[in-house]
Design a protein around this motif. Structure first.
Motif, PDB file in Angstrom:
ATOM      1  N   LYS A  38      29.779   8.477 -34.841  1.00 50.20           N
ATOM      2  CA  LYS A  38      31.144   8.359 -34.323  1.00 50.20           C
ATOM      3  C   LYS A  38      31.163   7.833 -32.899  1.00 50.20           C
ATOM      4  CE  LYS A  38      33.154  10.642 -37.758  1.00 50.20           C
ATOM      5  NZ  LYS A  38      32.992   9.683 -38.850  1.00 50.20           N
ATOM      6  N   PHE A  39      32.275   7.226 -32.543  1.00 45.19           N
ATOM      7  CA  PHE A  39      32.481   6.860 -31.142  1.00 45.19           C
ATOM      8  C   PHE A  39      33.121   8.038 -30.410  1.00 45.19           C
ATOM      9  CE2 PHE A  39      35.442   5.315 -27.840  1.00 45.19           C
ATOM     10  CZ  PHE A  39      34.512   4.772 -26.968  1.00 45.19           C
ATOM     11  N   GLY A  40      32.464   8.466 -29.319  1.00 38.69           N
ATOM     12  CA  GLY A  40      33.038   9.564 -28.553  1.00 38.69           C
ATOM     13  C   GLY A  40      33.240   9.209 -27.096  1.00 38.69           C
ATOM     14  N   CYS A  41      32.256   8.510 -26.512  1.00 37.09           N
ATOM     15  CA  CYS A  41      32.380   8.201 -25.087  1.00 37.09           C
ATOM     16  C   CYS A  41      31.836   6.825 -24.741  1.00 37.09           C
ATOM     17  CB  CYS A  41      31.684   9.270 -24.248  1.00 37.09           C
ATOM     18  SG  CYS A  41      29.897   9.319 -24.473  1.00 37.09           S
ATOM     19  N   LEU A  43      29.117   6.316 -23.451  1.00 42.32           N
ATOM     20  CA  LEU A  43      28.430   6.487 -22.176  1.00 42.32           C
ATOM     21  C   LEU A  43      27.195   7.389 -22.293  1.00 42.32           C
ATOM     22  CD1 LEU A  43      31.711   7.259 -20.181  1.00 42.32           C
ATOM     23  CD2 LEU A  43      30.415   5.120 -20.038  1.00 42.32           C
ATOM     24  N   GLN A  45      27.106  10.421 -23.189  1.00 44.06           N
ATOM     25  CA  GLN A  45      27.396  11.743 -22.616  1.00 44.06           C
ATOM     26  C   GLN A  45      27.745  12.799 -23.660  1.00 44.06           C
ATOM     27  OE1 GLN A  45      30.626  10.982 -19.918  1.00 44.06           O
ATOM     28  NE2 GLN A  45      29.286  10.210 -18.287  1.00 44.06           N
ATOM     29  N   CYS A  46      28.105  12.392 -24.889  1.00 47.56           N
ATOM     30  CA  CYS A  46      28.668  13.388 -25.805  1.00 47.56           C
ATOM     31  C   CYS A  46      27.902  13.561 -27.116  1.00 47.56           C
ATOM     32  CB  CYS A  46      30.120  13.046 -26.117  1.00 47.56           C
ATOM     33  SG  CYS A  46      30.323  11.665 -27.251  1.00 47.56           S
TER      34      CYS A  46
ATOM     35  N   ASP B 215      37.971   5.993 -38.672  1.00 53.07           N
ATOM     36  CA  ASP B 215      37.067   5.410 -39.668  1.00 53.07           C
ATOM     37  C   ASP B 215      37.739   4.437 -40.627  1.00 53.07           C
ATOM     38  OD1 ASP B 215      35.104   7.074 -38.638  1.00 53.07           O
ATOM     39  OD2 ASP B 215      35.517   8.663 -40.075  1.00 53.07           O
ATOM     40  N   ILE B 338      36.979  15.182 -28.597  1.00 53.88           N
ATOM     41  CA  ILE B 338      35.689  14.495 -28.575  1.00 53.88           C
ATOM     42  C   ILE B 338      35.832  13.040 -29.039  1.00 53.88           C
ATOM     43  CG2 ILE B 338      33.343  14.487 -29.545  1.00 53.88           C
ATOM     44  CD1 ILE B 338      33.855  16.697 -27.495  1.00 53.88           C
ATOM     45  N   GLY B 339      36.709  12.807 -29.984  1.00 51.77           N
ATOM     46  CA  GLY B 339      36.980  11.433 -30.404  1.00 51.77           C
ATOM     47  C   GLY B 339      38.220  10.936 -29.683  1.00 51.77           C
ATOM     48  N   PRO B 340      38.105   9.919 -28.837  1.00 44.55           N
ATOM     49  CA  PRO B 340      39.296   9.421 -28.149  1.00 44.55           C
ATOM     50  C   PRO B 340      40.339   8.951 -29.169  1.00 44.55           C
ATOM     51  CG  PRO B 340      37.305   8.431 -27.230  1.00 44.55           C
ATOM     52  CD  PRO B 340      36.893   9.164 -28.464  1.00 44.55           C
ATOM     53  N   ARG B 420      36.838   6.307 -23.678  1.00 48.41           N
ATOM     54  CA  ARG B 420      36.720   7.663 -23.135  1.00 48.41           C
ATOM     55  C   ARG B 420      37.553   7.847 -21.869  1.00 48.41           C
ATOM     56  NH1 ARG B 420      37.433  12.108 -24.062  1.00 48.41           N
ATOM     57  NH2 ARG B 420      36.252  11.767 -25.944  1.00 48.41           N
ATOM     58  N   TRP B 664      32.930  12.750 -19.079  1.00 49.76           N
ATOM     59  CA  TRP B 664      32.352  14.089 -19.228  1.00 49.76           C
ATOM     60  C   TRP B 664      31.460  14.438 -18.050  1.00 49.76           C
ATOM     61  CZ3 TRP B 664      35.219  16.588 -22.220  1.00 49.76           C
ATOM     62  CH2 TRP B 664      35.686  16.077 -23.440  1.00 49.76           C
ATOM     63  N   ARG B 671      28.472  23.385 -22.667  1.00 52.66           N
ATOM     64  CA  ARG B 671      27.458  22.912 -23.615  1.00 52.66           C
ATOM     65  C   ARG B 671      26.688  24.114 -24.146  1.00 52.66           C
ATOM     66  NH1 ARG B 671      26.194  17.216 -23.609  1.00 52.66           N
ATOM     67  NH2 ARG B 671      27.361  16.161 -21.958  1.00 52.66           N
TER      68      ARG B 671
END
Ligand code: FES
Ligand code: FES
Lengths: 159, 734
Positions: A38-41, A43, A45-46, B215, B338-340, B420, B664, B671
């Motif tokens: 999945k795309f999250g950042c 960067l 980082q996630c 998706d 978490i998912g933009p 993000r 982040w 975490r």
């Protein structure tokens, strides 16, 4: 700038015509239609975009395609063998370890990489193994339990 | 039980419904052309049974809900309710979620009210369906419905005939009104409700087959990135149009006022276009004021009188004893999905379809109609799950972006994926809040007077029909401006103590420089933090046991019970403080109307490293009748960890130039290394109404941690997030 890039994904060779500087995540999701990572950042980082690179869990959102020629790339789609799930997948289902599930790819891939190296991890080692992956739903304690259960399952199948 | 193909076709003709072969995410697979064909859908309104429950020709039961799956497991819970009342197996029940082309308008999926709202209607509809089926069968067999029983979709007469629902209907659709009078099952007889039913979507998640809106790949789909202004209110001066449009793969740029986007065939080409825009565009920026370090001071010193929410203080209350005062603060915090956010929109022949992870498909439809000046009849919004949202995040804004782009570039489906930084910098945050608490307590631990004064910006700015609520709309050539609504109840949610003592609650509306809206629990998070911390302070002041003092002022037995069970689980009286470890507890009944939740936190101080660790949390929840036991636990555990993350780590930072917390790295969340051990206990009350539970944990967890820090270190932390630097370590060493 479009070139032929050869990628080995889930045991198959693919030749893609793309900008070699494209981060791996995009052709995985778009050209190869693999929705697991999945795309999250974007960067690193996630951990949403985790894949296995030569067996090691790594983010795929910044690594360029050209740097991954010759590397064995595996995504979550390849873990199950037909209907037969990987023990990690079974454990996640058994313990219902997910809420929205967006982070689950990163968790499962990280667990795979961890258990391959360390089939008997202590809780602290599990936490370390999953540390790079963020979960916003707070499913952490279930993920830890699921990895523990997966380790047990793997032990009993190899005995 | 299945109809033959010929029968099926006949059935379809008669019932005029196309409901064949739906799976969990039916419309995700819809081709764009199909998506706009709504003629099959006859909206019969909220009172029709088949607006909620349908018997499909393939032998399945379809539940239709206007609510959205947000990761809370609502699909499983609503299927359980229908399966229970209809007496069919869970494997026969499918569900269709939020889609303005198929489901009823249930406004937002929010406020922990999906089970209370949609669940109740589905229960009534299922009970009604059951009644209709039984009456039909009884009529066919010349007997009375009371003589018949149902098992797994088969109706039978003792020692006599039996027939499936489908045989009884004889190829007709299930029709009738929900009267709310159909007999519902006695909870004593429940077989499905209350059971830990596994969620079906988890298999899809662990095999990479799950489908989020991110998706979807529709035929001919193109990719867009929106160049958000560098800060709130910035105006576009110019941008390198030719250069960006000359990049390989770029289709074009779209500009409307300061709304700027790039469209490309491939996703990474759109990203490269965006990067070029970010480097080459010029903006006229505004500064944000007041600066962050003056914000709380400005709140405390605001000159407005405020609104009195409740006042039962006697006139001479100040004479009743020594007045204790404390001030607390809560910073801006973000949903941080978490998912933009992401959306797809397509304009074809004047009809617009939007695929979105919005919490309200109908409100979104209305607001997009306002944005584009279109008739609502020509817009369809299809809800597809996204990453967990916990309130009003960027979902609706991404939908508006996609709709604007589809209008500017009709034809292909256009996918807008926020980056993000877009989500971090532009989502509407949970508002900063400030609290001034005053109390008088006697030496026996009786609270004689209590006064809360609180300051907060809005906790709800959802797009409910006015385009100005979309950030893109504010930046157009003909801008639509944000009009703050009059809704402020979210700010003082849970500000009124459930405890019985004389009190006054005063609320001040304070306009902050940041964009704020609904985040899990709304004001309850801050209010319960202040309230339950101050309860602890008063207990310590009077020398009373914090648990006893709470119990003494509670007159609701269910409230007492969650606390008592909690005390027993952690062995409160003998464990409260040991060495550098301390337990703290807190309680709230969410909204003073939903679930009861008590929680204890165990904190261990590390004076050598001047640090502390949250070791463990134990929660007890009473959500009335439990629908899905495991789902309830899962959601409560999640709420506890999320709230612990807000409480220990989170604060949105800004400076005069804009939002500083844009990744982040600059907005860290919890975490694994900091995750405590979690335990949740459920008090099930099958005879009671089910109560919303999704937000119950947010407030109490924050105060329990603060109270535990006090037990462990002797320092009272009143400013969120609670950091080791705020602790007076000298006190501990001496
Ligand atoms: S998307 Fe790759 S680490 Fe976040
Ligand atoms: S389950 Fe939602 S982010 Fe982890």
């Amino acid at each position: 700038m479009i070139k032929d890039v050869r990628l080995n994904v889930n045991g198959k060779e693919h030749t893609l015509q793309i900008d070699p500087a494209t981060p791996l995540l995009y052709p995985l999701r778009n050209e190869l239609e693999l929705n697991g990572p999945k795309f999250g950042c974007g960067l690193e980082q996630c951990g949403s975009c985790m894949v296995l690179l030569d067996g090691m869990a790594e983010p795929s959102c910044m690594r360029t395609c050209s740097s991954l020629e010759g590397v064995e790339i595996r995504t979550i789609e390849s873990l199950a063998d037909g209907e037969k799930l990987d023990p990690i997948q079974e454990a996640f289902i058994e313990l219902q370890a997910a809420q929205c599930g967006y982070c689950v790819n990163g968790m499962v891939i990280s667990a795979k990489s961890l258990l391959e190296k360390n089939p008997n991890p202590a809780d602290e080692e599990i936490k370390e193994g999953l540390q790079r992956v963020l979960c916003r739903c707070g499913t952490h304690s279930r993920f830890i339990k699921a990895v523990r259960l997966a380790a047990e399952k793997m032990k009993s199948t190899t005995l | 039980m299945k109809l033959s193909d010929i029968n099926r076709r006949k059935f379809l003709k008669q019932s005029g419904q196309v409901l064949v072969g739906f799976n969990l995410l039916p419309l995700a697979f819809c081709t764009p052309n199909e998506a706009n064909v709504m003629s099959d859908f006859a909206d019969k309104g909220k009172n029709a049974v088949d607006s909620w429950i349908r018997l499909n020709p393939d032998g399945k039961v379809t539940v239709l809900t206007g609510k959205m799956e947000l990761g809370q497991g609502i699909k499983a819970a609503l299927r359980q309710i229908a399966a229970e009342e209809l007496d069919v197996g869970m494997d026969m029940v499918e569900i269709v979620i939020a889609d303005t082309g198929k489901t009823q308008d249930e406004r937002y999926t929010a406020g922990s009210n999906s089970i209370e709202g949609s669940g109740k209607t589905i229960r009534n509809a299922a009970a009604e369906a059951r009644r209709i089926l039984l009456e039909k069968a009884a009529g066919n067999w010349n007997t009375s419905p009371e003589e018949l029983s149902i098992d797994k979709g088969m109706i039978s007469q003792p020692g006599g005939k039996s027939a499936s629902f489908w045989d009884v209907l004889q190829e007709k659709s299930l029709e009738g009104e929900i009267t709310e009078k159909a007999p519902k099952k006695d909870p004593k007889d429940y077989k499905v409700i209350g059971q830990p039913v596994p969620r079906e979507d988890i298999l899809a998640m662990v095999t990479g087959k799950s489908l989020y809106v991110q998706d979807l790949r529709l035929p001919g789909m193109i990719h867009a990135r929106v160049m958000r202004p560098p800060s709130y209110g910035a105006k576009l001066i110019d941008f390198p149009k030719e250069e960006v449009e000359g990049l390989p793969g770029v289709i074009k740029t779209v500009k409307d006022g300061s709304f700027l986007a790039v469209l490309a065939e491939r996703e990474f080409d759109a990203i490269k276009g965006l990067q070029r825009l970010q480097m080459g565009s010029r903006w006229e920026e505004k500064t944000l004021a007041p600066p962050q370090d003056e914000l709380y001071e400005k709140m405390f010193n605001s000159h407005d009188k405020g609104d009195s929410i409740e006042d039962s203080l006697p006139s001479n209350w100040q004479e009743r004893g020594e007045i204790l005062e404390a001030a607390y603060t809560r910073p801006f915090q973000m949903h941080g999905s978490i998912g933009p956010s992401c959306a797809i929109a397509q304009m074809e022949n004047g009809k617009l379809t939007v695929w979105s992870h919005t919490q309200g498909v109908y409100p979104m439809k209305r607001t997009i109609a306002d944005l584009l000046g279109m008739s609502e009849d020509n817009i369809r919004v299809i809800g597809v799950p996204g990453s967990g949202c916990y309130g009003h995040n960027g979902a609706d804004d991404a939908g508006a972006d996609a709709a604007l782009l589809a209008a500017a570039h009709p034809g292909p489906p256009i996918r807008v994926q926020w980056m993000r930084m877009d989500e971090h910098s532009w989502e509407p945050y949970g508002s900063a809040m400030a609290f001034k608490m005053i109390g008088i307590v006697d030496s026996a631990g009786n609270i004689e007077a209590w006064r809360t004064e609180l300051w907060s910006d809005a906790h709800s700015a959802r797009p409910g029909g006015k385009a100005g609520h979309f950030i893109a709309a504010n930046t157009l050539e003909n801008p639509r401006n944000f009009e703050p609504g009059g809704f402020s109840a979210g700010s003082y949610r849970n500000a009124v103590p459930l405890y019985g003592f004389p009190r006054e609650i005063v609320h001040h509306d304070f306009s902050t420089p940041l964009r704020t809206s609904a985040m899990r629990g709304l004001g309850a998070y801050g209010n319960v933090f202040a309230l339950e911390s101050f309860m602890d302070e008063l207990a310590h002041k009077s020398g009373a046991d914090p648990l006893e003092m709470r119990l003494k002022h509670l007159h609701d037995e269910r409230a007492k019970e969650v606390l008592e069970m909690l005390a027993e689980k952690i062995n409160w009286s003998s464990n409260r403080k040991k060495g550098n470890q301390g337990w703290g507890l807190a309680f709230a009944k969410y909204k003073n109307a939903a679930s009861y939740f008590a929680v204890a936190a165990l904190v261990e101080a590390d004076p050598v490293n001047k640090d502390f660790k949250l070791q463990k949390m134990v929660g007890v929840i009473d959500a009335g009748q439990t629908i899905n036991l495991d789902g309830l636990k899962n959601q409560t555990e999640g709420g506890m960890i999320q709230s612990a993350s807000w409480t220990l780590f989170e604060e949105v930072k800004y400076d005069s130039q804009g939002i500083v917390s844009n990744t982040w790295a600059s907005y860290p969340i919890m975490r694994f290394s900091h995750v405590p051990e979690i335990e949740v206990h459920v008090i099930d009350r099958p005879e009671e109404e089910p109560l919303g539970a999704g937000e119950a944990a947010q407030g109490p967890v924050s105060a329990a941690i603060a109270n535990a820090i006090f037990e462990a270190t002797g320092s009272r932390l009143r400013d969120l997030p609670l950091k080791p630097e705020q602790i007076n370590w000298d006190k501990l060493q001496s």
